[in-house]
Design a protein around this motif. Structure first.
Motif, PDB file in Angstrom:
ATOM      1  N   LEU A 116       7.767  -2.046   1.051  1.00 15.93           N
ATOM      2  CA  LEU A 116       7.291  -3.480   0.760  1.00 15.93           C
ATOM      3  C   LEU A 116       7.717  -3.768  -0.715  1.00 15.93           C
ATOM      4  N   SER A 117       8.045  -2.951  -1.331  1.00 17.87           N
ATOM      5  CA  SER A 117       8.717  -3.425  -2.701  1.00 17.87           C
ATOM      6  C   SER A 117      10.093  -3.824  -2.557  1.00 17.87           C
ATOM      7  N   VAL A 150       5.831  -3.600  -8.199  1.00 15.97           N
ATOM      8  CA  VAL A 150       6.975  -2.368  -8.149  1.00 15.97           C
ATOM      9  C   VAL A 150       8.200  -3.042  -8.099  1.00 15.97           C
ATOM     10  N   ALA A 151       8.157  -4.054  -7.195  1.00 16.41           N
ATOM     11  CA  ALA A 151       9.501  -4.799  -6.854  1.00 16.41           C
ATOM     12  C   ALA A 151       9.933  -5.505  -7.983  1.00 16.41           C
ATOM     13  N   THR A 209       4.905 -12.527   0.759  1.00 21.58           N
ATOM     14  CA  THR A 209       3.322 -11.750   0.947  1.00 21.58           C
ATOM     15  C   THR A 209       2.256 -12.676   1.737  1.00 21.58           C
ATOM     16  N   THR A 264       9.263 -13.747  -3.198  1.00 21.60           N
ATOM     17  CA  THR A 264       8.301 -12.400  -3.149  1.00 21.60           C
ATOM     18  C   THR A 264       6.902 -13.163  -2.630  1.00 21.60           C
ATOM     19  N   CYS A 296       2.492  -4.014  -4.316  1.00 25.27           N
ATOM     20  CA  CYS A 296       3.871  -3.829  -4.385  1.00 25.27           C
ATOM     21  C   CYS A 296       4.756  -4.815  -5.091  1.00 25.27           C
ATOM     22  N   ILE A 340       4.733   1.529   0.179  1.00 24.31           N
ATOM     23  CA  ILE A 340       4.955   1.017  -1.250  1.00 24.31           C
ATOM     24  C   ILE A 340       6.416   0.773  -1.467  1.00 24.31           C
ATOM     25  N   LEU A 341       7.316   1.531  -0.977  1.00 25.66           N
ATOM     26  CA  LEU A 341       8.541   1.558  -1.265  1.00 25.66           C
ATOM     27  C   LEU A 341       9.380   0.307  -0.432  1.00 25.66           C
ATOM     28  N   LEU A 363      -2.344  -4.408  -0.563  1.00 30.25           N
ATOM     29  CA  LEU A 363      -1.251  -3.581  -0.428  1.00 30.25           C
ATOM     30  C   LEU A 363      -0.100  -4.561  -0.876  1.00 30.25           C
TER      31      LEU A 363
END
Length: 385
Positions: A109-110, A330-331, A136, A132, A327, A106-107, A323
Motif C-alpha cells: 500500500l505504501s 510510509v510512502a 486512498t 496518493t 501507509c 503495509i509495504l 490501513l
C-alpha cells in the motif's frame, strides 16, 4: 455479499470459475508487481533481455503451480479467507503468516501510494500527495461494499488493462521496434535470472491467498487446479509485453523511477500517455482493493463466528481508511524506489518460509490423500479467534 454468505459451488458461471481467479490474482500482482515498470527494472533487467524473459517465465510457472495448490487446498478445507486457510495449514502457527501479511500490506500500500503520487506529479504537475489521497479514497470506496463491488472492479479493470497493454506494445513496436530488435541482440549478462524470477514470484504469490474469497465460485477440485494454472499466464502476459517495450531503451531505463512514464514520453502521444497513466491508476486501485478486501474478509469471518454478524459497509470503510492513511505516511517518508529495493526481497523470503514451503510440505500431501476437513477448519476458528 461476503464470502461467508455464498458457499462454494453455488450457481457459478464459467467466467467466475476459471477466469475471475486469474483476473483477481493479476489485480493483486500488477500494482505491487509491474504497473509502473519499476519492479521489472529491479528484478529482470539486470539479467539482460533474454535472461529477464527467462526469469519471467520461471515466475509464471511458480505462480501457476502455487495458485493451483492454494485454490485446491482452500476448497478442501473450505477456507475462503487467508486466516481460515492458514489455521488449517499451519495450525497454532497461523499467526506467522498474519504477521508477514500485515508487513506485506503495509509495504504494497505504501508502494501504491508512492506510485500514485509519482503519476500525479508526472502527468499533472500536482503535488504527489494529491495522487496518493485520490487512490486512498477510491480503494476505500470500492472496499466498502464487499465481494460484489471488488469482483466487478477486477473484471472491468482487467478489460481496460489488457486492451491498453495490447495497444501499448503495438505502438512501441511501431515507434521503436528496430531498437527493441537491436537490443535483444546485445550480449548482456544473463546470470541471476533464476534468483530474480524466484524472488519476484515469491513476494507476489501471496496474491493467491489474498483472493481466496473468489474460490467460493469453484464447483470442484478440477476447477481449482484449472483456474490456478491459468492464473499465472493471465497475470504475467501484460508484464512480458511491458518488458519487451522496455528493452528498446535498455540498459538506461533501469535507472528510471517510472519506466512507464519514460516510455510514454518517447512515444510522444499525449492522448495515449494519459490513457496509460489512467490504466496504471486503475491497476493500483484494483491491487489495493484486493489487499484491503482480504483483511476485511478476515475480520468479517471472525465477527460472524463471535457475534453472528459480519462487518457492515461502514465498518469495512473505516478499516480500509485506517490501513490506507497509515501507509500514506510510509510512502511519503521513503519513496517508490527505496520501498521496492529494500522491502520486497526480504518479504519474498518470509513468504517462502511461512506460505510456499508449508503449502508444498504439508498441504500437498493432504491433497494427495484426498483429506477434506471443513469441520476441522471451523472448529479451529472457533477455538482461537
Amino acid at each position: 455479499m461476503t464470502g461467508a454468505d455464498q458457499p462454494a459451488g453455488t450457481t457459478s458461471s464459467w467466467f467466475q470459475r476459471f477466469l475471475l481467479p486469474g483476473f483477481a490474482f493479476k489485480a493483486v500482482v500488477i500494482g505491487g508487481g509491474y504497473a509502473t515498470g519499476r519492479e521489472l527494472a529491479e528484478f529482470f533487467l539486470p539479467s539482460g533481455p533474454w535472461g529477464g524473459l527467462a526469469g519471467m517465465i520461471l515466475a509464471t510457472i511458480i505462480w501457476s503451480v502455487i495458485c493451483a495448490l492454494t485454490f485446491a487446498f482452500a476448497r478442501a478445507v473450505q477456507a475462503y479467507d487467508y486466516r481460515s486457510f492458514f489455521k488449517a495449514l499451519l495450525g497454532p502457527f497461523w499467526i506467522l503468516f498474519e504477521i508477514a501479511y500485515v508487513a506485506f500490506v503495509i509495504l504494497i500500500l505504501s508502494v501504491f501510494g508512492a506510485a500514485a503520487g509519482a503519476i500525479a506529479a508526472a502527468t499533472m504537475g500536482a503535488p504527489p500527495i494529491v495522487g496518493t489521497l485520490a487512490l486512498t479514497v477510491a480503494i476505500a470506496g470500492f472496499a466498502t461494499f464487499g465481494n460484489s463491488s471488488v469482483e466487478r472492479l477486477f473484471k472491468w479493470v482487467s478489460f481496460l488493462l489488457y486492451g491498453v497493454y495490447a495497444l501499448f506494445i503495438m505502438l512501441a513496436l511501431s515507434g521503436f521496434g528496430d531498437r527493441i530488435a537491436a537490443n535483444f541482440s546485445i550480449a548482456a549478462p544473463a546470470d541471476g535470472w533464476a534468483l530474480g524470477g524466484l524472488t519476484y514470484a515469491s513476494y507476489n504469490i501471496v496474491g493467491a491467498v489474498v483472493i481466496l474469497p473468489v474460490v467460493r465460485h469453484m464447483t470442484s477440485q478440477r476447477d481449482a487446479v484449472t483456474a490456478g494454472l491459468v492464473a499465472g499466464p493471465l497475470a504475467m502476459l501484460p508484464a512480458i509485453l511491458f518488458f519487451v517495450a522496455m528493452i528498446a531503451f535498455y540498459p538506461g531505463i533501469a535507472s528510471e523511477t517510472l519506466p512507464s512514464d519514460f516510455l510514454l514520453r518517447q512515444l510522444n502521444l499525449p492522448a495515449f500517455h494519459y490513457l496509460f497513466q489512467l490504466m496504471i491508476f486503475a491497476a493500483l486501485l484494483e491491487s489495493g482493493c484486493g489487499a484491503v478486501h482480504a483483511i476485511n474478509e478476515r475480520v468479517d469471518t471472525v465477527m460472524r463466528i463471535k457475534r453472528g454478524s459480519g462487518l457492515t459497509p461502514a465498518g469495512r470503510a473505516t478499516l480500509a481508511a485506517t490501513l490506507l492513511v497509515g501507509c500514506i505516511f510510509v510512502a511519503d517518508r521513503f519513496g517508490l524506489v527505496a520501498l521496492i529495493g529494500s522491502g520486497y526481497r526480504f518479504l519474498a523470503y518470509v513468504i517462502l518460509a511461512v506460505y510456499v514451503v508449508p503449502l508444498i510440505a504439508l498441504g500437498l500431501p493432504r491433497l494427495i490423500r484426498h483429506v477434506e476437513r471443513p469441520i476441522e477448519t471451523v472448529s479451529v476458528l472457533e477455538s482461537n479467534t
